[in-house]
Design a protein around this motif. Structure first.
Motif, PDB file in Angstrom:
ATOM      1  N   TRP A 140      -2.360   8.085  -9.292  1.00  0.00           N
ATOM      2  CA  TRP A 140      -1.174   7.295  -8.706  1.00  0.00           C
ATOM      3  C   TRP A 140      -1.022   8.227  -8.040  1.00  0.00           C
ATOM      4  CZ3 TRP A 140      -2.012   2.799 -10.451  1.00  0.00           C
ATOM      5  CH2 TRP A 140      -2.472   2.757 -11.517  1.00  0.00           C
ATOM      6  N   THR A 141      -0.934   7.455  -5.663  1.00  0.00           N
ATOM      7  CA  THR A 141      -0.692   8.336  -4.872  1.00  0.00           C
ATOM      8  C   THR A 141       0.111   7.329  -4.204  1.00  0.00           C
ATOM      9  OG1 THR A 141      -2.600   8.387  -4.160  1.00  0.00           O
ATOM     10  CG2 THR A 141      -1.468   8.298  -2.769  1.00  0.00           C
ATOM     11  N   LEU A 142       1.830   8.176  -3.976  1.00  0.00           N
ATOM     12  CA  LEU A 142       2.323   7.615  -3.036  1.00  0.00           C
ATOM     13  C   LEU A 142       2.357   7.661  -1.128  1.00  0.00           C
ATOM     14  CD1 LEU A 142       5.798   8.443  -5.353  1.00  0.00           C
ATOM     15  CD2 LEU A 142       4.584   6.255  -5.288  1.00  0.00           C
ATOM     16  N   ASP A 143       2.195   7.262  -0.898  1.00  0.00           N
ATOM     17  CA  ASP A 143       1.855   6.986   0.621  1.00  0.00           C
ATOM     18  C   ASP A 143       2.675   7.284   1.561  1.00  0.00           C
ATOM     19  OD1 ASP A 143       0.744   7.508   3.108  1.00  0.00           O
ATOM     20  OD2 ASP A 143      -1.201   5.845   2.529  1.00  0.00           O
ATOM     21  N   PHE A 144       3.490   7.985   1.143  1.00  0.00           N
ATOM     22  CA  PHE A 144       4.974   8.147   2.430  1.00  0.00           C
ATOM     23  C   PHE A 144       4.390   7.533   3.987  1.00  0.00           C
ATOM     24  CE2 PHE A 144       5.853   9.798  -1.135  1.00  0.00           C
ATOM     25  CZ  PHE A 144       8.006  10.603  -0.785  1.00  0.00           C
ATOM     26  N   ARG A 145       3.328   7.299   4.715  1.00  0.00           N
ATOM     27  CA  ARG A 145       2.777   6.957   5.602  1.00  0.00           C
ATOM     28  C   ARG A 145       3.303   5.230   5.667  1.00  0.00           C
ATOM     29  NH1 ARG A 145      -3.291   8.761   5.727  1.00  0.00           N
ATOM     30  NH2 ARG A 145      -2.529   7.542   3.807  1.00  0.00           N
ATOM     31  N   ARG A 146       3.367   5.090   4.765  1.00  0.00           N
ATOM     32  CA  ARG A 146       3.938   3.905   4.866  1.00  0.00           C
ATOM     33  C   ARG A 146       5.033   3.148   5.061  1.00  0.00           C
ATOM     34  NH1 ARG A 146      -0.527   0.809   5.509  1.00  0.00           N
ATOM     35  NH2 ARG A 146      -1.887   1.045   4.599  1.00  0.00           N
ATOM     36  N   LEU A 147       6.192   4.472   5.130  1.00  0.00           N
ATOM     37  CA  LEU A 147       7.423   4.310   5.622  1.00  0.00           C
ATOM     38  C   LEU A 147       7.827   4.431   7.443  1.00  0.00           C
ATOM     39  CD1 LEU A 147       9.301   6.490   2.596  1.00  0.00           C
ATOM     40  CD2 LEU A 147       9.239   4.327   2.733  1.00  0.00           C
ATOM     41  N   ARG A 169       0.883  -1.492   0.336  1.00  0.00           N
ATOM     42  CA  ARG A 169       0.094   0.226   0.193  1.00  0.00           C
ATOM     43  C   ARG A 169       1.165   1.339   0.126  1.00  0.00           C
ATOM     44  NH1 ARG A 169      -5.629  -1.206   0.901  1.00  0.00           N
ATOM     45  NH2 ARG A 169      -6.082   0.638   1.258  1.00  0.00           N
ATOM     46  N   LEU A 170       2.111   0.954  -0.107  1.00  0.00           N
ATOM     47  CA  LEU A 170       2.903   2.063  -0.404  1.00  0.00           C
ATOM     48  C   LEU A 170       2.730   2.815  -2.083  1.00  0.00           C
ATOM     49  CD1 LEU A 170       5.533   4.026   0.161  1.00  0.00           C
ATOM     50  CD2 LEU A 170       7.002   2.540  -0.968  1.00  0.00           C
ATOM     51  N   TRP A 206       2.011   5.256 -17.737  1.00  0.00           N
ATOM     52  CA  TRP A 206       1.178   6.467 -18.214  1.00  0.00           C
ATOM     53  C   TRP A 206       1.208   6.306 -19.813  1.00  0.00           C
ATOM     54  CZ3 TRP A 206       4.384   7.116 -12.878  1.00  0.00           C
ATOM     55  CH2 TRP A 206       3.526   8.150 -12.690  1.00  0.00           C
ATOM     56  N   ASP A 207       2.273   5.084 -20.187  1.00  0.00           N
ATOM     57  CA  ASP A 207       2.446   4.922 -21.362  1.00  0.00           C
ATOM     58  C   ASP A 207       1.264   5.196 -22.585  1.00  0.00           C
ATOM     59  OD1 ASP A 207       5.507   5.101 -21.306  1.00  0.00           O
ATOM     60  OD2 ASP A 207       5.027   2.409 -21.393  1.00  0.00           O
ATOM     61  N   GLU A 208      -0.276   4.862 -22.148  1.00  0.00           N
ATOM     62  CA  GLU A 208      -1.038   4.917 -22.843  1.00  0.00           C
ATOM     63  C   GLU A 208      -1.802   5.747 -23.119  1.00  0.00           C
ATOM     64  OE1 GLU A 208      -5.633   2.949 -23.860  1.00  0.00           O
ATOM     65  OE2 GLU A 208      -4.492   2.335 -22.152  1.00  0.00           O
ATOM     66  N   SER A 209      -1.488   7.212 -22.179  1.00  0.00           N
ATOM     67  CA  SER A 209      -1.492   8.560 -21.801  1.00  0.00           C
ATOM     68  C   SER A 209      -0.642   9.344 -22.703  1.00  0.00           C
ATOM     69  CB  SER A 209      -2.123   9.605 -20.802  1.00  0.00           C
ATOM     70  OG  SER A 209      -1.057   9.052 -20.270  1.00  0.00           O
ATOM     71  N   SER A 210       0.446   8.703 -22.757  1.00  0.00           N
ATOM     72  CA  SER A 210       1.296   9.465 -23.864  1.00  0.00           C
ATOM     73  C   SER A 210       2.371  10.657 -22.211  1.00  0.00           C
ATOM     74  CB  SER A 210       1.164  10.652 -24.636  1.00  0.00           C
ATOM     75  OG  SER A 210       2.748  10.621 -25.106  1.00  0.00           O
ATOM     76  N   GLY A 211       1.862   9.946 -21.106  1.00  0.00           N
ATOM     77  CA  GLY A 211       2.386  10.727 -19.794  1.00  0.00           C
ATOM     78  C   GLY A 211       1.325  12.320 -19.566  1.00  0.00           C
ATOM     79  N   ALA A 212       0.231  11.648 -19.650  1.00  0.00           N
ATOM     80  CA  ALA A 212      -0.545  12.935 -19.658  1.00  0.00           C
ATOM     81  C   ALA A 212      -1.108  11.332 -17.675  1.00  0.00           C
ATOM     82  CB  ALA A 212      -1.767  12.866 -20.411  1.00  0.00           C
ATOM     83  N   GLY A 213      -1.197  12.764 -16.806  1.00  0.00           N
ATOM     84  CA  GLY A 213      -1.640  11.823 -15.290  1.00  0.00           C
ATOM     85  C   GLY A 213      -1.108  12.409 -14.419  1.00  0.00           C
ATOM     86  N   LEU A 214      -1.335  11.682 -13.436  1.00  0.00           N
ATOM     87  CA  LEU A 214      -1.214  12.482 -12.328  1.00  0.00           C
ATOM     88  C   LEU A 214      -0.595  11.662 -10.969  1.00  0.00           C
ATOM     89  CD1 LEU A 214      -4.699  13.960 -12.137  1.00  0.00           C
ATOM     90  CD2 LEU A 214      -3.042  15.500 -12.533  1.00  0.00           C
ATOM     91  N   LEU A 215       0.505  12.764 -10.117  1.00  0.00           N
ATOM     92  CA  LEU A 215       1.133  11.746  -9.385  1.00  0.00           C
ATOM     93  C   LEU A 215       0.906  12.367  -7.879  1.00  0.00           C
ATOM     94  CD1 LEU A 215       2.955   9.297  -8.471  1.00  0.00           C
ATOM     95  CD2 LEU A 215       4.790  11.092  -8.642  1.00  0.00           C
ATOM     96  N   GLY A 216       0.293  11.931  -7.144  1.00  0.00           N
ATOM     97  CA  GLY A 216       0.228  12.548  -5.755  1.00  0.00           C
ATOM     98  C   GLY A 216       0.808  11.655  -4.368  1.00  0.00           C
ATOM     99  N   LEU A 217       1.725  12.703  -3.601  1.00  0.00           N
ATOM    100  CA  LEU A 217       2.083  12.483  -2.808  1.00  0.00           C
ATOM    101  C   LEU A 217       1.511  12.928  -1.484  1.00  0.00           C
ATOM    102  CD1 LEU A 217       5.418  14.395  -3.932  1.00  0.00           C
ATOM    103  CD2 LEU A 217       4.722  12.309  -4.009  1.00  0.00           C
ATOM    104  N   ARG A 218       1.085  11.661  -0.607  1.00  0.00           N
ATOM    105  CA  ARG A 218       0.588  11.729   0.892  1.00  0.00           C
ATOM    106  C   ARG A 218       1.259  11.497   1.850  1.00  0.00           C
ATOM    107  NH1 ARG A 218      -4.842   9.343  -0.558  1.00  0.00           N
ATOM    108  NH2 ARG A 218      -5.600  11.264  -0.285  1.00  0.00           N
ATOM    109  N   GLY A 219       1.119  12.265   2.784  1.00  0.00           N
ATOM    110  CA  GLY A 219       1.764  11.658   4.128  1.00  0.00           C
ATOM    111  C   GLY A 219       2.966  12.281   4.864  1.00  0.00           C
TER     112      GLY A 219
END
Length: 234
Positions: free
Chosen positions: A126-133, A110-111, A160-173
Motif C-alpha cells: 500500500w503506497t502513500l504518494d505524497f506527490r499528491r499533496l 491516487r494519494l 492488513w486484518d487478514e494477514s494479522s498485520g503482516a504487510g507493507l506500507l510504502g512512502l513515495r514522493g
C-alpha cells in the motif's frame, strides 16, 4: 421552509438513482433488486445520502454483484463503469470489509495506491504518494497532515486484518513534496521552507500509529514502512 427529507425519502431517491444506473444491464430482475437493496442498506449503515459520486455507486454495485456470486456480471460491470479505479483492490477477496466513502476518495485521488509485490506471499504494497499533496500543505504538517495521516492509516487498517498485520506500507514522493528523505544540517535546495518534519519523522509517526493499530486489532505483527524513492543527487 424546505422540509427535511425523511429516511424513506432518501431511500427512494437512492433506489431511483441506482435503478437508473442499473437499467440496461440485462440482469435478472431479482438480481437487480438484490443489488439495489444491498447498496441502499450499506449507504444507510454509513449514514450517507445523495448526492454521491456515481463512480462510488458503481463500485458498490460491483461489490454487491460479487457478494451475490455474480462474478461474470461483476467483471463486465467493472470493465464498463470503473475504468479508472483499481477494482481488484476492493474485490471482496482482497478487501473483505466495507469500503467507506473516505477510503474510496483516497484511492480515487491516487494519494493511496496498491501494488502487488513480488514476494512469495504475494502481499500487497500500500503506497502513500505524497506527490499528491500540494506543497503549501507542508507548512501545516503537524497541525493537519499528521492527524489526517493517522485517520488515513486507520481507514486502511482492514487491508492488513487478514494477514494479522503482516504487510507493507510504502512512502513515495516525500522529497518531491518538500520533505527530505534523510536529515540534513543545511536546508537542501528544493525543500519547502515550511516543512517542520523530515521523512524519518513521518515514517516514525506511521510506525507509531500502526503499532497502536496492532494492539487495538489484535494483529501478531506490525506492517513494515518503506521508502520507495530518494532525491536526485544533483
Amino acid at each position: 421552509m424546505i422540509p427535511i427529507p425523511s429516511s424513506d425519502d432518501v431511500r427512494e431517491t437512492l433506489r431511483g438513482h441506482l435503478e437508473g444506473l442499473i437499467r440496461g444491464a440485462a440482469w435478472d430482475p431479482a438480481i437487480a433488486e438484490a443489488v439495489a437493496a444491498a447498496a441502499i442498506a450499506y449507504l444507510a449503515d454509513q449514514r450517507l445520502s445523495p448526492p454521491l459520486p456515481d463512480d462510488y455507486l458503481h463500485l458498490l454495485i460491483y461489490r454487491a454483484l460479487r457478494s451475490l456470486n455474480q462474478r461474470d456480471a461483476a467483471g463486465r460491470w467493472a470493465a464498463a463503469h470503473l475504468p479508472g479505479i483499481d477494482v481488484p483492490v476492493f474485490d471482496p477477496d482482497v478487501w473483505p470489509g466495507p469500503v467507506p466513502l473516505l477510503v474510496w476518495q483516497l484511492f480515487a485521488s491516487r494519494l493511496v495506491r496498491p501494488a502487488r509485490t513480488v514476494t512469495a506471499e504475494g502481499r500487497i504494497l500500500w503506497t502513500l504518494d505524497f506527490r499528491r499533496l500540494r506543497k503549501e500543505q507542508a507548512g501545516w504538517l503537524e497541525i493537519t497532515l499528521l492527524p489526517g495521516l493517522r485517520a488515513l492509516l486507520e481507514q486502511l487498517a482492514p487491508a492488513w486484518d487478514e494477514s494479522s498485520g503482516a504487510g507493507l506500507l510504502g512512502l513515495r514522493g516525500l522529497y518531491a513534496a518538500g520533505f527530505a528523505p534523510t536529515p540534513r544540517r543545511r536546508k537542501p535546495k528544493g525543500r519547502s521552507a515550511y516543512a517542520p518534519l523530515d521523512a524519518p519523522a513521518i515514517r516514525d509517526f506511521c510506525l507509531h500509529v500502526l503499532a497502536h493499530l496492532q494492539h487495538a486489532r489484535g494483529w501478531t505483527r506490525t506492517p513494515d514502512v518503506l521508502y520507495l524513492d530518494f532525491p536526485s543527487r544533483h
